[in-house]
Design an enzyme around this catalytic site. Structure first.
Site, PDB file in Angstrom:
ATOM      1  CG  HIS A  79      91.124 -61.665   7.929  1.00 13.32           C
ATOM      2  ND1 HIS A  79      90.219 -62.643   8.193  1.00 13.32           N
ATOM      3  CD2 HIS A  79      90.645 -60.993   6.858  1.00 13.32           C
ATOM      4  CE1 HIS A  79      89.219 -62.575   7.324  1.00 13.32           C
ATOM      5  NE2 HIS A  79      89.469 -61.585   6.510  1.00 13.32           N
ATOM      6  CB  THR A 103      99.000 -55.102   4.594  1.00 14.38           C
ATOM      7  OG1 THR A 103      98.406 -53.815   4.417  1.00 14.38           O
ATOM      8  CG2 THR A 103      99.953 -55.052   5.765  1.00 14.38           C
ATOM      9  N   GLY A 126      92.783 -55.713   0.922  1.00 14.01           N
ATOM     10  CA  GLY A 126      91.531 -56.473   0.866  1.00 14.01           C
ATOM     11  C   GLY A 126      90.275 -55.626   0.924  1.00 14.01           C
ATOM     12  CG  ASP A 172      89.390 -59.538   0.172  1.00 15.46           C
ATOM     13  OD1 ASP A 172      90.548 -60.010   0.226  1.00 15.46           O
ATOM     14  OD2 ASP A 172      88.789 -59.097   1.162  1.00 15.46           O
ATOM     15  CG  ASP A 191      91.298 -63.136  13.603  1.00 17.70           C
ATOM     16  OD1 ASP A 191      91.066 -64.126  14.338  1.00 17.70           O
ATOM     17  OD2 ASP A 191      91.471 -61.991  14.042  1.00 17.70           O
ATOM     18  CG  HIS A 222      86.884 -57.301   4.708  1.00 20.56           C
ATOM     19  ND1 HIS A 222      87.681 -58.230   4.108  1.00 20.56           N
ATOM     20  CD2 HIS A 222      87.576 -56.840   5.767  1.00 20.56           C
ATOM     21  CE1 HIS A 222      88.819 -58.333   4.777  1.00 20.56           C
ATOM     22  NE2 HIS A 222      88.774 -57.500   5.782  1.00 20.56           N
ATOM     23  CG  ASP A 231      85.122 -58.321   0.623  1.00 17.77           C
ATOM     24  OD1 ASP A 231      84.265 -58.178  -0.272  1.00 17.77           O
ATOM     25  OD2 ASP A 231      85.620 -57.376   1.244  1.00 17.77           O
ATOM     26  NE  ARG A 262      78.182 -67.862  -5.424  1.00 20.28           N
ATOM     27  CZ  ARG A 262      78.565 -67.406  -6.607  1.00 20.28           C
ATOM     28  NH1 ARG A 262      79.710 -66.775  -6.730  1.00 20.28           N
ATOM     29  NH2 ARG A 262      77.840 -67.548  -7.683  1.00 20.28           N
TER      30      ARG A 262
END
Length: 132
Positions: free
Chosen positions: A12, A40, A60, A65, A85, A92, A95, A101
């Site tokens: 993040h 990024t 992401g 993601d 973070d 998101h 995501d 999961r």
């Protein structure tokens, strides 16, 4: 053909500096992996560690993601380093939950913070055997 384990790097915004510091600290070990990163994050790691070839995926929130998730489901990743973070609102968040999961379902090691990532990358078991 030599087996090269694959590792995904995601961070993040507030954790991108931590990811760069992690990559710098482990550049020799990471050089033995096929590295994949969201947009990024991949750019920042590549800039800080030019000898690491990082395949950059989409940002992401723009699908990166999901691309990482698909790679997990396809058995193409041996580990995931995802610096989350916990103090910033996450638009998101779904995501994050989806990647968590998938890592659990497909039983791949996943580090959500620097301390765990340091331990994970130091493990001789990470990427020790070809994916099935």
């Amino acid at each position: 053909m030599t087996f090269r384990p694959a590792l995904a790097l995601v961070a993040h915004d507030a954790k991108k500096d931590d990811m760069v510091a992690f990559a710098r600290a482990h550049v020799d070990r990471l050089a033995g992996f096929d590295l994949y990163a969201t947009g990024t994050t991949g750019a920042r790691v590549s800039e800080a560690c030019p000898r690491l070839p990082v395949t950059r995926l989409k940002s992401g929130p723009l699908g990166g993601d999901q691309q990482i998730g698909a790679m997990i489901a396809e058995g193409r990743l041996d580990g995931l380093v995802f610096f989350v973070d916990p103090l910033s609102p996450m638009p998101h968040d779904v995501d994050v939950k989806a990647l968590t999961r998938l890592a659990l379902v497909y039983d791949i090691p996943m580090a959500l913070n620097r301390c765990t990532a340091d331990m994970m990358i130091g493990s001789p078991r990470l990427g020790a055997a070809p994916r099935s």
